[in-house]
Design a protein around this motif. Sequence first.
Motif, PDB file in Angstrom:
ATOM      1  N   THR A 160      20.689 -70.722   5.045  1.00 26.80           N
ATOM      2  CA  THR A 160      19.356 -71.321   5.303  1.00 26.80           C
ATOM      3  C   THR A 160      19.303 -72.150   6.454  1.00 26.80           C
ATOM      4  N   TYR A 161      19.152 -71.439   7.887  1.00 26.41           N
ATOM      5  CA  TYR A 161      19.031 -72.181   8.987  1.00 26.41           C
ATOM      6  C   TYR A 161      17.500 -72.448   9.181  1.00 26.41           C
ATOM      7  N   VAL A 162      17.057 -73.594   8.560  1.00 24.28           N
ATOM      8  CA  VAL A 162      15.726 -73.983   8.697  1.00 24.28           C
ATOM      9  C   VAL A 162      15.483 -74.707   9.832  1.00 24.28           C
ATOM     10  N   LYS A 163      16.234 -75.528  10.562  1.00 23.53           N
ATOM     11  CA  LYS A 163      16.197 -75.990  11.577  1.00 23.53           C
ATOM     12  C   LYS A 163      16.731 -75.181  12.886  1.00 23.53           C
ATOM     13  N   ASN A 164      15.741 -74.951  13.978  1.00 19.46           N
ATOM     14  CA  ASN A 164      15.799 -74.337  15.196  1.00 19.46           C
ATOM     15  C   ASN A 164      15.486 -75.210  16.337  1.00 19.46           C
ATOM     16  N   ASN A 165      16.099 -75.345  17.485  1.00 20.34           N
ATOM     17  CA  ASN A 165      15.991 -75.837  18.590  1.00 20.34           C
ATOM     18  C   ASN A 165      16.135 -74.853  19.782  1.00 20.34           C
ATOM     19  N   ILE A 166      15.641 -75.308  20.863  1.00 21.45           N
ATOM     20  CA  ILE A 166      16.106 -74.832  22.138  1.00 21.45           C
ATOM     21  C   ILE A 166      16.710 -75.876  23.059  1.00 21.45           C
ATOM     22  N   HIS A 167      18.113 -75.518  23.404  1.00 20.72           N
ATOM     23  CA  HIS A 167      18.936 -76.262  24.227  1.00 20.72           C
ATOM     24  C   HIS A 167      19.068 -75.732  25.617  1.00 20.72           C
ATOM     25  N   SER A 168      19.169 -76.472  26.343  1.00 19.85           N
ATOM     26  CA  SER A 168      19.387 -76.060  27.848  1.00 19.85           C
ATOM     27  C   SER A 168      19.823 -77.130  28.694  1.00 19.85           C
ATOM     28  N   ASP A 169      20.475 -76.667  30.116  1.00 18.35           N
ATOM     29  CA  ASP A 169      20.847 -77.637  31.030  1.00 18.35           C
ATOM     30  C   ASP A 169      20.095 -77.758  32.121  1.00 18.35           C
ATOM     31  N   HIS A 170      18.750 -77.214  32.062  1.00 23.11           N
ATOM     32  CA  HIS A 170      17.760 -77.327  32.853  1.00 23.11           C
ATOM     33  C   HIS A 170      16.913 -78.818  32.682  1.00 23.11           C
ATOM     34  N   SER A 171      16.488 -79.149  33.659  1.00 22.23           N
ATOM     35  CA  SER A 171      15.434 -80.373  33.566  1.00 22.23           C
ATOM     36  C   SER A 171      14.522 -80.578  32.756  1.00 22.23           C
ATOM     37  N   ARG A 172      14.026 -81.701  32.494  1.00 25.93           N
ATOM     38  CA  ARG A 172      12.689 -81.644  31.536  1.00 25.93           C
ATOM     39  C   ARG A 172      11.740 -80.833  32.313  1.00 25.93           C
ATOM     40  N   ALA A 173      11.336 -81.096  33.594  1.00 30.23           N
ATOM     41  CA  ALA A 173      10.309 -80.343  34.159  1.00 30.23           C
ATOM     42  C   ALA A 173      10.470 -78.947  33.791  1.00 30.23           C
ATOM     43  N   HIS A 174      11.600 -78.368  34.040  1.00 29.81           N
ATOM     44  CA  HIS A 174      11.715 -76.996  33.624  1.00 29.81           C
ATOM     45  C   HIS A 174      11.432 -76.653  32.363  1.00 29.81           C
ATOM     46  N   MET A 175      11.805 -77.518  31.166  1.00 28.44           N
ATOM     47  CA  MET A 175      11.524 -77.189  30.094  1.00 28.44           C
ATOM     48  C   MET A 175       9.996 -77.456  29.542  1.00 28.44           C
ATOM     49  N   GLU A 176       9.480 -78.358  30.460  1.00 29.75           N
ATOM     50  CA  GLU A 176       7.780 -78.252  29.964  1.00 29.75           C
ATOM     51  C   GLU A 176       7.134 -77.084  30.541  1.00 29.75           C
ATOM     52  N   ALA A 177       7.676 -76.556  31.612  1.00 23.59           N
ATOM     53  CA  ALA A 177       7.141 -75.573  32.107  1.00 23.59           C
ATOM     54  C   ALA A 177       7.433 -74.210  31.015  1.00 23.59           C
ATOM     55  N   LEU A 178       8.846 -74.024  30.598  1.00 26.05           N
ATOM     56  CA  LEU A 178       9.138 -73.250  29.808  1.00 26.05           C
ATOM     57  C   LEU A 178       8.100 -73.257  28.425  1.00 26.05           C
ATOM     58  N   ARG A 179       7.887 -74.544  27.901  1.00 29.61           N
ATOM     59  CA  ARG A 179       7.249 -74.853  26.667  1.00 29.61           C
ATOM     60  C   ARG A 179       5.808 -74.329  27.082  1.00 29.61           C
ATOM     61  N   ARG A 180       5.065 -74.288  28.024  1.00 29.04           N
ATOM     62  CA  ARG A 180       3.786 -73.615  28.435  1.00 29.04           C
ATOM     63  C   ARG A 180       3.893 -72.208  28.122  1.00 29.04           C
ATOM     64  N   ASP A 181       4.776 -71.623  28.547  1.00 26.03           N
ATOM     65  CA  ASP A 181       5.018 -70.148  28.537  1.00 26.03           C
ATOM     66  C   ASP A 181       5.397 -69.923  26.876  1.00 26.03           C
ATOM     67  N   LEU A 182       5.852 -70.510  26.504  1.00 30.09           N
ATOM     68  CA  LEU A 182       6.539 -70.196  24.762  1.00 30.09           C
ATOM     69  C   LEU A 182       4.984 -70.265  24.173  1.00 30.09           C
ATOM     70  N   ALA A 183       4.364 -71.547  24.401  1.00 29.74           N
ATOM     71  CA  ALA A 183       3.062 -71.621  23.731  1.00 29.74           C
ATOM     72  C   ALA A 183       2.425 -70.374  23.896  1.00 29.74           C
ATOM     73  N   HIS A 184       2.280 -69.823  24.858  1.00 31.87           N
ATOM     74  CA  HIS A 184       1.407 -68.402  25.181  1.00 31.87           C
ATOM     75  C   HIS A 184       1.960 -67.350  24.536  1.00 31.87           C
ATOM     76  N   ASP A 185       3.307 -66.988  24.499  1.00 27.12           N
ATOM     77  CA  ASP A 185       3.958 -65.914  24.174  1.00 27.12           C
ATOM     78  C   ASP A 185       4.459 -65.875  22.580  1.00 27.12           C
ATOM     79  N   PHE A 186       4.480 -67.137  22.085  1.00 21.82           N
ATOM     80  CA  PHE A 186       4.927 -67.403  20.662  1.00 21.82           C
ATOM     81  C   PHE A 186       3.915 -68.185  19.967  1.00 21.82           C
ATOM     82  N   PRO A 187       2.939 -67.619  19.528  1.00 21.78           N
ATOM     83  CA  PRO A 187       1.608 -68.624  19.041  1.00 21.78           C
ATOM     84  C   PRO A 187       1.869 -68.658  17.609  1.00 21.78           C
ATOM     85  N   GLU A 188       3.046 -68.185  16.899  1.00 22.11           N
ATOM     86  CA  GLU A 188       3.371 -68.330  15.600  1.00 22.11           C
ATOM     87  C   GLU A 188       4.399 -69.611  15.638  1.00 22.11           C
TER      88      GLU A 188
END
Length: 309
Positions: free
Chosen positions: A150-178
């Motif tokens: 029951t792995y209900v909680k899932n995160n994305i961890h990274s050693d990239h900067s917050r700015a990098h992760m904000e850009a990643l989130r924008r891409d993810l929102a487009h590519d993973f609308p679910e």
Amino acid sequence: MIKLALSDLDNTLIPYGQGRASDAAIAAVRAANAAPGVLAGPISGRTVAMMSWMFENDAADCFQTGVFVNGQVVRLRGRVIYQEAPARESLERLVAYLRERDGERTALTAYENNSVNVDVVVGITDKELARHPKAFHAFRRTSAHIPAGTYVKNNIHSDHSRAHMEALRRDLAHDFPEFDFVFPSATSSTLDILPVGISKMSGLTVLMDQLGIGINEVCVFGDSENDLAIIEGVPNSVAVSNAAPEVVAAARWHIGAVTEDAVAKALLDIADAARTADMPAFMREEGEDRHATSGAAAPITGVGPTHMG
């Protein structure tokens, strides 16, 4: 009168990095639960299993009722009344996507809802895990795929900067609308992954429906982006003074900092007020603002039946 008081944990009830609730905070949650007609607990991105060390094993009564994993799990008096995990197929596709886009520096992490010490980083190897202690210092296990359980909680961890992760989130929102992707704090580069439409507010609505209480009888405390849904949706919303600016702006009520045990003091105020069926004193000190309402507590409408996903 406040009948349900729920607090975010990290940087709201518990200073970030402190690890566990203070003795004062534990005592305050217990006092609120002991007050007539009041239930108190967490409204957190953490799993139920994590509560055992955040509240200490001898304080299990502090999280019998609450909203967990940002609304994916809801408990009432020790019983899970709602649970929804992200689609495994979509998560596996996300694992491959992260590997292709960011290599070994960014990966999905999965947490077993009912057990501790079985958290896992998915899509990288043990050697790669060891090369990135900044991102994965809390993890000891890797897996090519999401393990059974029951792995209900899932995160994305990274050693990239917050700015990098904000850009990643924008891409993810487009590519993973679910999915919805939210930052659990104002400074973290970690992203929480939620089934689209799930939030702390949706979990709170399930709990209110089960209790048969109105939204004006609820108080919530928060500090960061994943609290905005409840801060904006609950009339008696409370921001700690260290909260993100958007949370401070959206909240009706404002209290001291997490380092001052401000939420613990507010919970004691709620407990005291319950004995006379009154509103707590800290809600009678700031005057009217955008959340102010009049009249009796509004009934909950438009809530479907709870379910176990």
